[in-house]
Design a protein around this motif. Structure first.
Motif, PDB file in Angstrom:
ATOM      1  N   SER A  69       0.570  -1.049   0.332  1.00 51.15           N
ATOM      2  CA  SER A  69      -0.045  -0.121  -0.176  1.00 51.15           C
ATOM      3  C   SER A  69       0.838   0.917   0.086  1.00 51.15           C
ATOM      4  O   SER A  69       0.266   2.504  -0.127  1.00 51.15           O
ATOM      5  CB  SER A  69      -1.317  -0.625   1.470  1.00 51.15           C
ATOM      6  OG  SER A  69      -1.847  -1.202   1.238  1.00 51.15           O
ATOM      7  N   GLY A  70       1.797   1.138   0.617  1.00 50.75           N
ATOM      8  CA  GLY A  70       3.016   2.318   0.606  1.00 50.75           C
ATOM      9  C   GLY A  70       3.495   2.627  -0.796  1.00 50.75           C
ATOM     10  O   GLY A  70       3.801   3.554  -0.531  1.00 50.75           O
ATOM     11  N   LEU A  71       3.621   1.897  -1.402  1.00 49.02           N
ATOM     12  CA  LEU A  71       4.685   1.823  -2.975  1.00 49.02           C
ATOM     13  C   LEU A  71       3.150   2.222  -3.318  1.00 49.02           C
ATOM     14  O   LEU A  71       3.880   3.790  -4.348  1.00 49.02           O
ATOM     15  CB  LEU A  71       4.919   0.483  -2.671  1.00 49.02           C
ATOM     16  CG  LEU A  71       6.052   0.106  -2.358  1.00 49.02           C
ATOM     17  CD1 LEU A  71       6.197  -1.096  -3.188  1.00 49.02           C
ATOM     18  CD2 LEU A  71       6.902   1.336  -2.332  1.00 49.02           C
ATOM     19  N   LEU A  72       2.072   2.403  -3.571  1.00 47.13           N
ATOM     20  CA  LEU A  72       1.332   2.981  -4.535  1.00 47.13           C
ATOM     21  C   LEU A  72       0.308   4.200  -3.496  1.00 47.13           C
ATOM     22  O   LEU A  72       0.058   5.144  -4.412  1.00 47.13           O
ATOM     23  CB  LEU A  72      -0.794   1.842  -4.116  1.00 47.13           C
ATOM     24  CG  LEU A  72      -0.121   0.797  -4.767  1.00 47.13           C
ATOM     25  CD1 LEU A  72      -1.447  -0.147  -4.973  1.00 47.13           C
ATOM     26  CD2 LEU A  72       0.640   0.911  -5.975  1.00 47.13           C
ATOM     27  N   GLY A  73       0.378   4.752  -2.685  1.00 46.50           N
ATOM     28  CA  GLY A  73       0.102   5.667  -1.844  1.00 46.50           C
ATOM     29  C   GLY A  73      -0.202   6.400  -0.499  1.00 46.50           C
ATOM     30  O   GLY A  73       0.803   4.972   0.548  1.00 46.50           O
ATOM     31  N   GLU A  74      -1.453   6.339  -0.375  1.00 44.84           N
ATOM     32  CA  GLU A  74      -1.655   6.366   1.784  1.00 44.84           C
ATOM     33  C   GLU A  74      -2.757   5.800   1.945  1.00 44.84           C
ATOM     34  O   GLU A  74      -4.214   4.959   1.125  1.00 44.84           O
ATOM     35  CB  GLU A  74      -1.818   8.034   2.258  1.00 44.84           C
ATOM     36  CG  GLU A  74      -1.009   8.926   2.114  1.00 44.84           C
ATOM     37  CD  GLU A  74       0.463   8.753   2.290  1.00 44.84           C
ATOM     38  OE1 GLU A  74      -0.289   7.776   3.348  1.00 44.84           O
ATOM     39  OE2 GLU A  74       2.131   8.605   2.294  1.00 44.84           O
ATOM     40  N   PRO A  75      -2.354   4.486   2.578  1.00 46.84           N
ATOM     41  CA  PRO A  75      -3.489   3.554   3.130  1.00 46.84           C
ATOM     42  C   PRO A  75      -4.468   4.748   3.778  1.00 46.84           C
ATOM     43  O   PRO A  75      -4.789   5.358   4.543  1.00 46.84           O
ATOM     44  CB  PRO A  75      -2.902   2.655   4.505  1.00 46.84           C
ATOM     45  CG  PRO A  75      -1.438   2.566   4.126  1.00 46.84           C
ATOM     46  CD  PRO A  75      -0.990   4.067   3.265  1.00 46.84           C
ATOM     47  N   VAL A  76      -5.457   4.469   3.265  1.00 40.06           N
ATOM     48  CA  VAL A  76      -6.940   5.214   4.049  1.00 40.06           C
ATOM     49  C   VAL A  76      -7.515   4.657   5.037  1.00 40.06           C
ATOM     50  O   VAL A  76      -7.992   3.727   4.602  1.00 40.06           O
ATOM     51  CB  VAL A  76      -7.535   6.663   3.607  1.00 40.06           C
ATOM     52  CG1 VAL A  76      -7.548   5.416   2.119  1.00 40.06           C
ATOM     53  CG2 VAL A  76      -8.619   7.797   3.831  1.00 40.06           C
ATOM     54  N   GLY A  77      -7.788   4.961   6.478  1.00 41.73           N
ATOM     55  CA  GLY A  77      -9.856   4.146   6.384  1.00 41.73           C
ATOM     56  C   GLY A  77     -10.681   4.963   7.137  1.00 41.73           C
ATOM     57  O   GLY A  77     -11.010   6.053   7.090  1.00 41.73           O
ATOM     58  N   PHE A  78     -11.979   4.815   6.389  1.00 40.90           N
ATOM     59  CA  PHE A  78     -13.154   4.833   6.519  1.00 40.90           C
ATOM     60  C   PHE A  78     -14.151   4.512   7.524  1.00 40.90           C
ATOM     61  O   PHE A  78     -14.597   3.081   7.588  1.00 40.90           O
ATOM     62  CB  PHE A  78     -13.576   5.193   4.839  1.00 40.90           C
ATOM     63  CG  PHE A  78     -13.385   5.256   4.468  1.00 40.90           C
ATOM     64  CD1 PHE A  78     -13.458   6.571   3.525  1.00 40.90           C
ATOM     65  CD2 PHE A  78     -12.305   4.359   2.928  1.00 40.90           C
ATOM     66  CE1 PHE A  78     -12.655   7.757   2.177  1.00 40.90           C
ATOM     67  CE2 PHE A  78     -12.022   4.959   1.844  1.00 40.90           C
ATOM     68  CZ  PHE A  78     -11.565   6.291   1.885  1.00 40.90           C
ATOM     69  N   LEU A  79     -15.327   5.672   8.457  1.00 42.62           N
ATOM     70  CA  LEU A  79     -15.408   5.319   9.146  1.00 42.62           C
ATOM     71  C   LEU A  79     -16.593   3.912   9.325  1.00 42.62           C
ATOM     72  O   LEU A  79     -17.538   3.805   9.976  1.00 42.62           O
ATOM     73  CB  LEU A  79     -15.572   6.561  10.196  1.00 42.62           C
ATOM     74  CG  LEU A  79     -14.593   7.081  10.912  1.00 42.62           C
ATOM     75  CD1 LEU A  79     -15.698   8.096  11.493  1.00 42.62           C
ATOM     76  CD2 LEU A  79     -14.343   6.252  11.785  1.00 42.62           C
ATOM     77  N   SER A  80     -17.541   4.030   7.447  1.00 43.56           N
ATOM     78  CA  SER A  80     -18.044   4.030   7.238  1.00 43.56           C
ATOM     79  C   SER A  80     -18.027   1.923   6.463  1.00 43.56           C
ATOM     80  O   SER A  80     -18.776   0.947   6.887  1.00 43.56           O
ATOM     81  CB  SER A  80     -18.398   4.431   6.502  1.00 43.56           C
ATOM     82  OG  SER A  80     -18.274   4.159   5.250  1.00 43.56           O
ATOM     83  N   GLU A  81     -16.697   1.882   6.755  1.00 46.81           N
ATOM     84  CA  GLU A  81     -16.494   0.663   6.355  1.00 46.81           C
ATOM     85  C   GLU A  81     -15.454   0.098   7.478  1.00 46.81           C
ATOM     86  O   GLU A  81     -13.956   0.615   7.839  1.00 46.81           O
ATOM     87  CB  GLU A  81     -14.969   0.751   5.075  1.00 46.81           C
ATOM     88  CG  GLU A  81     -14.894  -0.898   4.555  1.00 46.81           C
ATOM     89  CD  GLU A  81     -16.086  -1.359   3.753  1.00 46.81           C
ATOM     90  OE1 GLU A  81     -16.492  -2.595   3.799  1.00 46.81           O
ATOM     91  OE2 GLU A  81     -17.096  -0.730   3.692  1.00 46.81           O
ATOM     92  N   ARG A  82     -15.980  -0.786   8.119  1.00 48.88           N
ATOM     93  CA  ARG A  82     -15.138  -2.077   9.182  1.00 48.88           C
ATOM     94  C   ARG A  82     -14.253  -0.945  10.258  1.00 48.88           C
ATOM     95  O   ARG A  82     -13.279  -0.210  10.672  1.00 48.88           O
ATOM     96  CB  ARG A  82     -13.662  -2.262   8.445  1.00 48.88           C
ATOM     97  CG  ARG A  82     -13.704  -3.212   7.737  1.00 48.88           C
ATOM     98  CD  ARG A  82     -14.931  -4.574   7.631  1.00 48.88           C
ATOM     99  NE  ARG A  82     -15.437  -5.251   6.249  1.00 48.88           N
ATOM    100  CZ  ARG A  82     -14.590  -6.390   6.040  1.00 48.88           C
ATOM    101  NH1 ARG A  82     -13.840  -6.751   6.760  1.00 48.88           N
ATOM    102  NH2 ARG A  82     -15.344  -7.037   4.759  1.00 48.88           N
ATOM    103  N   GLU A  83     -15.584   0.268  10.881  1.00 48.01           N
ATOM    104  CA  GLU A  83     -15.091   1.150  12.082  1.00 48.01           C
ATOM    105  C   GLU A  83     -13.612   2.304  11.789  1.00 48.01           C
ATOM    106  O   GLU A  83     -13.205   2.145  12.794  1.00 48.01           O
ATOM    107  CB  GLU A  83     -15.432   0.359  13.190  1.00 48.01           C
ATOM    108  CG  GLU A  83     -16.248  -0.364  13.294  1.00 48.01           C
ATOM    109  CD  GLU A  83     -16.661  -1.481  14.303  1.00 48.01           C
ATOM    110  OE1 GLU A  83     -15.572  -1.276  14.566  1.00 48.01           O
ATOM    111  OE2 GLU A  83     -17.368  -0.874  14.933  1.00 48.01           O
TER     112      GLU A  83
END
Length: 343
Positions: free
Chosen positions: A117-131
């Protein structure tokens, strides 16, 4: 990986829209050593991501450039299939409730996921998906067996993008640019297939009249299942009318919701039916096994998953997933202060 448009061995593949990368054994073993020493990454996910990035930066130059090029060039393939990746020596039972697993004691798989993921960009967490978790366990769940979500198994998960519901921008602004899938455990029969259809290949199979309709705002997209169940009280949450295809013909962007696309005209319904047929004809097919991963460009194409048998006995199929964006700045209005997660 082969095309789903013809039988195995037929040689019918869309040209230039997929990549295959196999890590050399020596590179795999060195990467495994670096990742095996890492502790639970979830205590300080930013620090863990930096360590994983450091480990992956030492891959052979040709492999590293292939992965970096996949993420940055408009004409790059829309999907990459990676083989011979490090794996955890021991795995606990597959989570039955959608995860996360509380019994996992080593974190090589998470390191692979965060490193890619770090080679592609920034991992991001969405509160609407898996908290808002950055790492998702993608496993079959009995209550979700027939849903158009990652918890399903008894129904074909239709060709779609992983989308984030945004009434103002019809998903295209906040949605992930990439989806990374890493396989920890295959299903017993190795029957579960993942598919990817590149928009460039899809459009090449459609006539101009159909393409014109697909580029018209005559479709409404339902919000993802997670949003509908947790934030919309199980009610449908359709977007404003939008097109399915956008952008220049050479580099089209596609948007299609797994949880429902509602054409607003007769011509729109016919075009959407043709679009789905073209997805099936253009799709690449892969049965993921441990040590294998898919890098999916979530804007250049759509992906799907076949039916398979789930037994909910701890030995079911188990993937891990991240959502990745090239840049978090343009969705800063959705950020949650203090926890670095996105509404």
């Amino acid at each position: 990986m082969r095309s789903a448009g013809g039988p195995p061995g037929s040689g019918r593949r869309p040209a230039g829209t997929y990549a295959e990368v196999r890590l050399p054994d020596g590179a795999r073993d060195l990467l495994a050593q670096r990742l095996a020493s890492d502790n639970d990454p979830f205590g300080d996910i930013d620090r863990a991501s930096a360590r994983c990035h450091q480990a992956f930066a030492q891959l052979p130059l040709d492999v590293l450039q292939t992965l970096l090029d996949f993420g940055r060039h408009p004409d790059a393939p829309g999907v990459a299939f990676l083989r011979n990746l490090p794996v955890d020596a021991l795995l606990p039972p597959t989570p039955r409730d959608g995860g996360p697993s509380l019994g996992k004691r080593t974190f090589v798989a998470e390191g692979v996921l965060l490193g890619l993921s770090g080679l592609l960009g920034e991992p991001v967490g969405f509160l609407s998906e898996r908290e808002g978790r950055l790492v998702h366990d993608v496993v079959p769940v009995a209550l979700g067996a027939t849903t158009q979500t990652s918890q399903g198994s008894r129904v074909f998960l239709t060709f779609h993008n992983d989308l984030v519901h945004d009434r103002r921008d019809c998903y295209s602004l906040p949605s992930p640019d990439f989806v990374v899938l890493n396989c920890l455990r295959a299903d017993r029969e190795n029957a579960a297939c993942s598919y990817y259809a590149d928009a460039r290949d899809i459009t090449g199979l459609l006539d101009e009249e159909t393409l014109a309709v697909l580029r018209s705002p005559v479709f409404r997209m339902n919000a993802p299942g997670g949003f509908v169940s947790t934030l919309a009280d199980h009610d449908e949450a359709y977007s404003a009318p939008v097109p399915i295809l956008r952008g220049p013909g050479e580099f089209p962007e596609v948007v299609s919701a797994a949880n429902g696309v509602r054409p607003l005209t007769v011509a729109g319904q016919a075009a959407f039916d043709s679009f789905q047929s073209a997805c099936r004809a253009a799709a690449h097919e892969v049965r993921l096994a441990p040590g294998q991963a898919l890098l999916i460009n979530n804007r250049k194409g759509v992906h799907a998953r076949s039916c398979y048998t789930a037994r909910y006995d701890g030995r079911d199929r188990w993937l891990q997933r991240t959502y990745v964006r090239r840049n978090l700045w343009d969705i800063r209005h959705r950020s949650v202060p203090g926890i670095r997660r996105i509404h």
